[in-house]
Scaffold this active site. Structure first.
Site, short mmCIF file in Angstrom:
data_model
loop_
_atom_site.label_atom_id
_atom_site.label_comp_id
_atom_site.label_asym_id
_atom_site.label_seq_id
_atom_site.Cartn_x
_atom_site.Cartn_y
_atom_site.Cartn_z
NE ARG A 197 15.57 101.93 24.77
CZ ARG A 197 15.81 100.96 23.60
NH1 ARG A 197 16.69 99.97 24.05
NH2 ARG A 197 15.14 100.72 22.64
CE LYS A 229 12.30 98.33 12.17
NZ LYS A 229 13.76 98.49 12.36
N GLY A 258 23.80 105.27 12.33
CA GLY A 258 25.17 104.88 12.17
C GLY A 258 25.48 104.85 10.50
CD GLU A 259 22.48 101.04 7.91
OE1 GLU A 259 21.79 101.31 6.81
OE2 GLU A 259 22.18 99.89 8.81
CG HIS A 272 21.03 96.11 19.15
ND1 HIS A 272 21.37 97.36 19.73
CD2 HIS A 272 19.71 96.56 18.66
CE1 HIS A 272 20.31 98.42 19.71
NE2 HIS A 272 19.67 97.49 19.02
CG ASP A 320 14.34 111.88 13.00
OD1 ASP A 320 15.50 111.64 12.67
OD2 ASP A 320 13.32 111.30 12.63
NE ARG A 354 15.74 92.55 17.50
CZ ARG A 354 15.73 93.95 17.90
NH1 ARG A 354 14.65 94.73 17.44
NH2 ARG A 354 16.75 94.26 18.68
CD GLU A 370 18.15 94.12 13.93
OE1 GLU A 370 17.23 94.98 13.41
OE2 GLU A 370 18.41 94.18 15.18
CG ASN A 408 12.67 93.02 14.00
OD1 ASN A 408 12.51 93.45 14.96
ND2 ASN A 408 13.89 93.47 13.45
CB ILE A 430 24.38 104.34 16.27
CG1 ILE A 430 25.75 104.08 16.64
CG2 ILE A 430 23.95 105.66 16.96
CD1 ILE A 430 26.00 103.56 18.06
N GLY A 431 21.11 103.09 16.04
CA GLY A 431 19.61 103.28 15.71
C GLY A 431 18.85 104.21 16.59
N1 LIG Z 1 19.40 110.11 7.26
C1 LIG Z 1 19.55 110.06 8.68
N2 LIG Z 1 20.21 110.85 9.16
C2 LIG Z 1 20.33 110.84 10.70
N3 LIG Z 1 19.47 110.02 11.51
C3 LIG Z 1 18.75 109.12 10.65
C4 LIG Z 1 18.77 109.21 9.36
N4 LIG Z 1 17.76 108.20 8.85
C5 LIG Z 1 17.40 107.76 10.10
N5 LIG Z 1 17.92 108.17 11.12
C6 LIG Z 1 17.66 107.84 12.51
O1 LIG Z 1 17.55 106.52 12.75
C7 LIG Z 1 16.60 106.07 13.60
C8 LIG Z 1 16.25 104.81 13.37
O2 LIG Z 1 16.94 103.84 13.48
P1 LIG Z 1 16.94 102.32 13.29
O3 LIG Z 1 17.78 101.64 13.22
O4 LIG Z 1 15.62 101.95 12.20
O5 LIG Z 1 16.13 101.98 14.63
P2 LIG Z 1 15.09 100.99 15.49
O6 LIG Z 1 15.51 99.67 14.81
O7 LIG Z 1 15.69 101.10 16.74
O8 LIG Z 1 13.82 101.66 15.42
C9 LIG Z 1 15.79 107.39 13.72
O9 LIG Z 1 15.14 107.45 14.98
C10 LIG Z 1 16.35 108.40 13.21
O10 LIG Z 1 16.88 109.11 14.26
C1 LIG Z 2 17.30 96.22 21.84
C2 LIG Z 2 16.71 97.21 21.16
O1 LIG Z 2 17.05 98.35 21.68
O2 LIG Z 2 16.23 97.08 19.92
P1 LIG Z 2 15.73 98.33 18.98
O3 LIG Z 2 16.93 99.05 18.42
O4 LIG Z 2 15.16 97.53 17.97
O5 LIG Z 2 14.90 99.22 19.81
MG LIG Z 3 16.48 98.12 15.47
#
Ligand SMILES: Nc1ncnc2c1ncn2[C@@H]1O[C@H](COP(=O)(O)OP(=O)(O)O)[C@@H](O)[C@H]1O
Ligand SMILES: CC(=O)OP(=O)(O)O
Ligand SMILES: [Mg+2]
Length: 400
Positions: free
Chosen positions: A239, A15, A331-332, A178, A280, A89, A383, A8, A207-208
């Protein structure tokens, strides 16, 4: 043993997971972060041990070689655990890829051709595919597209109201992203609440760092917040999400921003980072709780945008919503974000249980009260497992 290697590649990370498909057990996993100039971090997990290394990783090709080294040094050996296939991915499949696809040179070229429709992601995804095909020459490689799950979104929701010929010529429409995660989480959510996936109506909150929402009706996506590229919709780590397109004309005419400057501003320097100085969410919520005004304002905009889409998606799911499912990094893990997004919605039948919301767990779980008409869930995404499943499915290989 049938193991599948899943790669990924993100815009600045790679990853990977090695999965035993008989049991769907994750044998090993890793992450190479901060690819590009400066010091990167490589983490490899195997056999309850975590190996971390800090070093400069200048390209995705190098990150891929580092992954191979990690397997060699820390195990398991890819000779004894030789994969039957590699799943990749890819974010943007356009109107070209509607499902998992076995890679050949034509597929590679088509993914390259789609780079302008997901500039941050497809290039990195393709680099991973190319590096892996050079090393694993005798097994199938499969690409699984984020956009594939959204090809069911009705035209009324996926068309932009611009000149028809321009839209057609330049393939301008909503593709979403996603999708692999939205599909996996919606299916897990349906199981958790005991409603058949083919009947469940769910709003998935992925929500990442990148963030999007999706309305899933009877197993298919009917609306999602990302657009032609993963820039539209929610406020994200770096973004902006939605904004009036005229802002771009204004910044160009009045402040001399070039197209590349604007791209950089909206994709890499906006969102939480632009508003608060960090992308973060852990830092943002901590600072907001200590009364930091910038962090509080950034968080308020972030939450407001999710509530805006939540209202819209309750309308998109005709006849009612069974569940709202939170997933991905924020989100988690962020009870604060979940609470602030869903507070005061009891009149809509959404009632969070504060204690359940605050409880930490890696399991899929319900966090609403028994009275809540719409159930609120936390469902960890996977994923990589979904990619591995689709990889086996399309190659016709059986886990043996
Ligand atoms: N314990 C937590 N509390 C709040 N936000 C968190 C926590 N752990 C991770 N995050 C947030 O999750 C984000 C990463 O999410 P992730 O789904 O791995 O993103 P991506 O796949 O887009 O890199 C980090 O930038 C951080 O803001
Ligand atoms: C499409 C996209 O934003 O993917 P990621 O959350 O992995 O950056
Ligand atoms: Mg992601």
């Amino acid at each position: 043993m049938s193991v599948v290697l899943v790669v990924n590649s993100g815009s600045s990370s790679l990853k990977y997971q090695l999965i035993d498909m008989r049991t769907e057990e994750k044998l090993a996993s890793g992450l190479v972060e901060r690819i590009g100039p400066g010091v990167g971090i490589s983490t490899h997990k195997y056999d309850k041990e975590c190996h971390e290394q800090r070093l400069e990783v200048s390209s995705h090709d190098e990150a891929f070689q580092l992954m191979l080294q990690n397997f060699e040094q820390h195990g398991p050996s890819l000779e004894t655990h030789y994969p039957v296939a590699v799943g990749h991915r890819v974010v943007q499949g356009g109107r070209r890829f509607f499902g998992p696809t076995i890679v050949d040179d034509t597929v590679e070229n088509d993914i390259e051709e789609l780079i302008p429709l997901a500039p941050l992601h497809n290039q990195a995804n393709l680099a991973g595919v190319r590096a892996a095909r050079k090393v694993f020459t005798d097994i199938p490689h499969v690409t699984v597209f984020d956009t594939a799950f959204h090809t069911t979104i009705p035209d009324a929701a996926s068309r932009y109201a611009i000149d028809r010929d321009v839209a057609e010529t330049y393939r301008i429409r909503k593709y979403g992203a996603h999708g692999t995660s939205h599909k996996y989480v919606a299916a897990e959510a349906a199981e958790l609440i005991g409603v058949p996936f083919s009947e469940a109506k769910t709003i998935v909150m992925h929500i990442g760092n990148g963030a999007s929402m999706c309305a899933v009706d009877g197993g298919v996506s009917v609306e999602t917040s990302m657009g032609m590229t993963p820039l539209e919709g929610l406020v994200m780590g770096t973004r902006s999400g939605d904004l009036d397109p005229a802002v771009l004309f204004h910044l160009h005419r009045k402040a001399g921003f070039s197209v590349d400057d604007l791209d950089d501003l909206l994709n890499r320097k906006s969102g939480l980072l632009g508003m608060t100085g960090t992308n973060d969410m852990r830092d943002v919520t901590e600072r907001a709780e200590r009364g930091d005004v910038e962090a509080e304002e950034g968080l308020a905009v972030y939450v407001h945008r999710m509530r805006h889409y939540l209202g819209a998606y309750l309308m998109a799911l005709q006849g009612g919503t069974h569940a709202i499912a939170w997933t991905a990094g924020v989100g988690e893990h962020s009870a604060v974000v979940r609470r602030r997004t869903l507070e005061g919605l009891e009149w809509l039948g959404i009632e969070l249980d504060d204690e359940l919301n605050e409880t930490h767990s890696d399991e899929a779980r319900v966090i609403s009260t028994p009275n809540s008409r719409i159930q609120v869930l936390v469902v960890p995404t996977n994923e990589e497992l979904e990619i591995a499943r689709q990889t086996l499915e399309v190659t016709g290989l059986q886990p043996a």
